[in-house]
Design an enzyme around this catalytic site. Structure first.
Site, short mmCIF file in Angstrom:
data_model
loop_
_atom_site.label_atom_id
_atom_site.label_comp_id
_atom_site.label_asym_id
_atom_site.label_seq_id
_atom_site.Cartn_x
_atom_site.Cartn_y
_atom_site.Cartn_z
N GLU A 1 -8.51 14.28 15.43
CA GLU A 1 -8.10 14.30 14.03
C GLU A 1 -8.87 15.28 13.54
O GLU A 1 -9.41 16.12 14.03
CB GLU A 1 -8.14 13.02 13.10
CG GLU A 1 -6.86 12.63 12.39
CD GLU A 1 -7.05 11.14 11.56
OE1 GLU A 1 -6.55 10.13 12.26
OE2 GLU A 1 -7.69 11.28 10.29
N ASP B 1 -5.35 5.11 10.30
CA ASP B 1 -6.69 5.11 10.01
C ASP B 1 -7.40 3.93 9.29
O ASP B 1 -8.39 3.50 9.41
CB ASP B 1 -6.98 6.35 9.07
CG ASP B 1 -6.79 7.50 9.68
OD1 ASP B 1 -6.34 7.75 10.97
OD2 ASP B 1 -6.80 8.69 9.01
N HIS C 1 0.79 -1.23 0.07
CA HIS C 1 -0.05 -0.02 0.01
C HIS C 1 0.76 1.39 0.05
O HIS C 1 0.47 2.40 0.36
CB HIS C 1 -1.19 0.01 1.24
CG HIS C 1 -2.17 -0.73 0.85
ND1 HIS C 1 -2.18 -2.13 0.21
CD2 HIS C 1 -3.49 -0.44 0.80
CE1 HIS C 1 -3.25 -2.56 0.11
NE2 HIS C 1 -4.13 -1.63 0.37
C1 LIG Z 1 -5.70 3.69 2.14
C2 LIG Z 1 -4.34 4.00 2.95
C3 LIG Z 1 -4.64 4.49 4.13
C4 LIG Z 1 -3.64 4.90 4.91
N1 LIG Z 1 -3.79 5.41 6.14
C5 LIG Z 1 -2.55 5.83 6.83
C6 LIG Z 1 -2.73 6.29 8.21
O1 LIG Z 1 -3.94 6.54 8.46
N2 LIG Z 1 -1.57 6.51 8.83
C7 LIG Z 1 -0.46 6.35 8.28
O2 LIG Z 1 0.38 6.32 9.03
N3 LIG Z 1 -0.34 5.68 7.15
C8 LIG Z 1 -1.42 5.57 6.37
N4 LIG Z 1 -1.14 4.96 5.03
C9 LIG Z 1 0.27 4.54 4.59
C10 LIG Z 1 0.65 3.33 5.03
O3 LIG Z 1 1.01 3.18 6.59
C11 LIG Z 1 2.22 3.08 4.36
O4 LIG Z 1 2.23 3.34 3.00
C12 LIG Z 1 2.68 1.59 4.74
O5 LIG Z 1 3.95 1.78 4.44
C13 LIG Z 1 1.86 0.62 4.05
O6 LIG Z 1 2.11 -0.76 4.59
P1 LIG Z 1 2.18 -1.73 3.77
O7 LIG Z 1 2.19 -3.00 4.50
O8 LIG Z 1 0.93 -1.84 2.50
O9 LIG Z 1 3.69 -1.63 3.14
P2 LIG Z 1 4.26 -1.96 1.73
O10 LIG Z 1 3.85 -0.85 0.90
O11 LIG Z 1 4.53 -3.21 1.45
O12 LIG Z 1 5.76 -1.37 2.24
C14 LIG Z 1 5.98 -0.12 2.67
C15 LIG Z 1 7.52 -0.06 3.12
O13 LIG Z 1 7.93 -0.71 4.08
C16 LIG Z 1 9.03 -1.72 3.80
N5 LIG Z 1 8.57 -2.91 4.45
C17 LIG Z 1 7.60 -3.68 4.45
N6 LIG Z 1 7.21 -4.80 5.21
C18 LIG Z 1 8.72 -4.65 5.83
C19 LIG Z 1 9.11 -5.58 6.78
N7 LIG Z 1 8.66 -6.61 7.43
N8 LIG Z 1 10.26 -5.10 7.22
C20 LIG Z 1 10.93 -3.90 6.64
N9 LIG Z 1 10.51 -3.26 5.84
C21 LIG Z 1 9.33 -3.66 5.30
C22 LIG Z 1 9.14 -1.93 2.23
O14 LIG Z 1 10.03 -2.40 1.63
C23 LIG Z 1 8.55 -0.75 1.94
O15 LIG Z 1 9.85 0.31 1.94
C24 LIG Z 1 -2.29 4.52 4.46
C25 LIG Z 1 -2.10 3.95 3.06
C26 LIG Z 1 -3.28 3.49 2.46
C27 LIG Z 1 -3.19 2.90 1.10
#
Ligand SMILES: Cc1cc2nc3c(=O)[nH]c(=O)nc-3n(C[C@H](O)[C@H](O)[C@H](O)COP(=O)(O)OP(=O)(O)OC[C@H]3O[C@@H](n4cnc5c(N)ncnc54)[C@H](O)[C@@H]3O)c2cc1C
Length: 421
Positions: A278, A162, A91
């Site tokens: 918020e 969120d 994400h």
């Molecule tokens: C609809 C939506 C709502 C959101 N709301 C919020 C919010 O309210 N607050 C907020 O803070 N953020 C929010 N985000 C942003 C979100 O927290 C970040 O984009 C987060 O990185 C997404 O998590 P993911 O598991 O999909 O990570 P990915 O996109 O899979 O990875 C993100 C990063 O983390 C690294 N990573 C993933 N897993 C690991 C691991 N196990 N060890 C080390 N590195 C790792 C990846 O290499 C990459 O650099 C939101 C995003 C979306 C799409």
């Protein structure tokens, strides 16, 4: 309040774009599945942002921590070297979990991944002196599953995002921010311990007391300091229900003054502060009934256009009060006392009441609605900014009223943060 207020502004717009290609090759022996299948490679080259597309050579579906160790050691030891990236739930907005010509570790689908509740032994060391319960989770676990698993024990993590369909490793690599952060700090401030596979392929346990440089490097480290395979997350007794309140402002200074006041109460007893603070900007009347609003009834107690001065821009302050059986009789009084201190537009109070899990998982409802209309899997250019208190008025006139006023349909969220959290 002596700490400087930081306002994190998330600006989300909707536009479109497209991407490119690559080819597969050699790989190593692991217990899990090392895939070069087109569907796996394609999935690992996409993310929620939909703005960048880098194809890896292969995707590792690890069967255990050892597979992650094995892959990292091979990458470190190989003469040519190759990049490795962990993918939580993909994400990210701009390709952060992609690995061009490298290997993506698909973290969120470990078969039989685990969740173990424990209690810290009291000791004088800084991390364990906090006391209380924790949950140990696999780094690729989704927060929604961490919540469900903890609730079975009447417990829950205290700091959130969120949206809960994000992985633990993914948000801990950033910060993990929501309306609880003024009180508990972001998610990275609520972790006791991590297991990390480093760039050399070593499995290292770290905390504030043990290998602390690695611990602080990995938390908020954008996935650049190692792969989080286990996180020990602080828990609190889970509330049963949530009173969720929204009030409107047409004056930005009054809005931010009230946000600042509410977050300045973070040191007060629970009964004298909100649990979540918020806010968001409404540049279009449609938005009040749009983003995460379907929980409120009546949806729109006031005619927005009749109170929207300043070129149609309104500000919505959003708060919650958690409660359970023991506090159900006092929650109304507590909310009333706090609302009396605020200077919102009279009669602009939206209020609803729902189970704790439904509040935390509120964005999923919007996700399902957008998916049904084909509006979820579209490109998402987002901008997250920390704006210091000293510049926020200027930001309002230049950006909210100037550039954006009546010209966007994306959500614009404002998180008030205490800098010392
Ligand atoms: C609809 C939506 C709502 C959101 N709301 C919020 C919010 O309210 N607050 C907020 O803070 N953020 C929010 N985000 C942003 C979100 O927290 C970040 O984009 C987060 O990185 C997404 O998590 P993911 O598991 O999909 O990570 P990915 O996109 O899979 O990875 C993100 C990063 O983390 C690294 N990573 C993933 N897993 C690991 C691991 N196990 N060890 C080390 N590195 C790792 C990846 O290499 C990459 O650099 C939101 C995003 C979306 C799409």
């Amino acid at each position: 309040m002596d700490t400087e207020l930081l306002l994190m502004v998330v600006i989300c717009l909707l536009i479109s774009t497209d991407g490119l290609t690559l080819e597969p090759t050699e790989l190593l022996g692991v217990e899990g599945r090392l895939s070069v299948e087109a569907t796996d490679v394609e999935m690992a080259s996409l993310d929620f942002g939909g703005l960048s597309r880098d194809k890896p050579l292969a995707v590792l579906h690890p069967a255990s921590v050892n597979d992650v160790v094995e892959l990292m050691s091979s990458a470190y030891g190989s003469a040519r070297g190759f990049t490795v990236s962990a993918r939580g739930h993909g994400h990210s907005i701009n390709g952060q979990a992609q690995a061009a010509n490298g290997v993506v570790i698909e973290m969120s689908r470990l078969k039989g991944s685990w969740l173990r509740i424990g209690e810290l032994a009291h000791s004088s060391s800084s991390s364990s002196s906090k006391g209380g319960f924790y949950v140990d989770v696999w780094g690729g676990e989704l927060w929604i599953d961490v919540l469900r698993g903890s609730l079975e024990y009447g417990l829950a993590p205290r700091s959130w995002t969120d949206y809960l369909y994000l992985s633990v490793g993914g948000t801990l690599s950033n910060a993990g921010i929501s309306g609880q952060a003024f009180n508990h700090g972001p998610q990275i401030s609520n972790v006791y311990e991590l297991d990390v596979v480093t760039g050399k392929g070593e499995l290292v346990t770290c905390s504030e007391d043990k290998n602390s440089e690695l611990f602080h490097g990995v938390l908020g480290g954008l996935g650049q300091f190692g792969i989080i395979t286990r996180a020990r997350i602080a828990l609190e007794p889970a509330p049963q229900r949530v009173r969720w309140i929204r009030v409107l402002y047409s004056n930005f200074s009054t809005f931010t003054r009230d946000q600042e006041y509410l977050i300045s109460l973070h040191g007060e007893p629970a009964s004298q502060k909100f649990d979540y603070v918020e806010g968001f900007v409404i540049v279009d009347e449609g938005l009040i009934n749009n983003w995460r609003s379907s929980f409120f009834s009546p949806r729109n107690p006031v005619k927005i256009s009749s109170i929207a001065a300043n070129g149609g821009v309104l500000y919505c302050l959003e708060m919650t009060k958690n409660y359970d059986n023991t506090t159900a009789t006092t929650v109304d009084q507590e909310v009333e006392a706090l609302l009396k201190k605020l200077d919102f537009i009279p009669a602009s109070v939206f209020m609803t009441d729902l189970p704790y899990i439904d509040f935390l998982d509120r964005v999923h409802k919007a996700e399902l609605k957008l998916k049904s209309k084909g509006l979820w899997d579209v490109p998402h250019p987002w901008l997250n900014l920390f704006v210091p208190k000293s510049a926020i008025e200027e930001f309002d006139s230049g950006v909210f009223k100037g550039i954006l006023g009546n010209k966007t349909s994306g959500p614009i969220l404002i998180y008030p943060m205490n800098k010392d959290k």
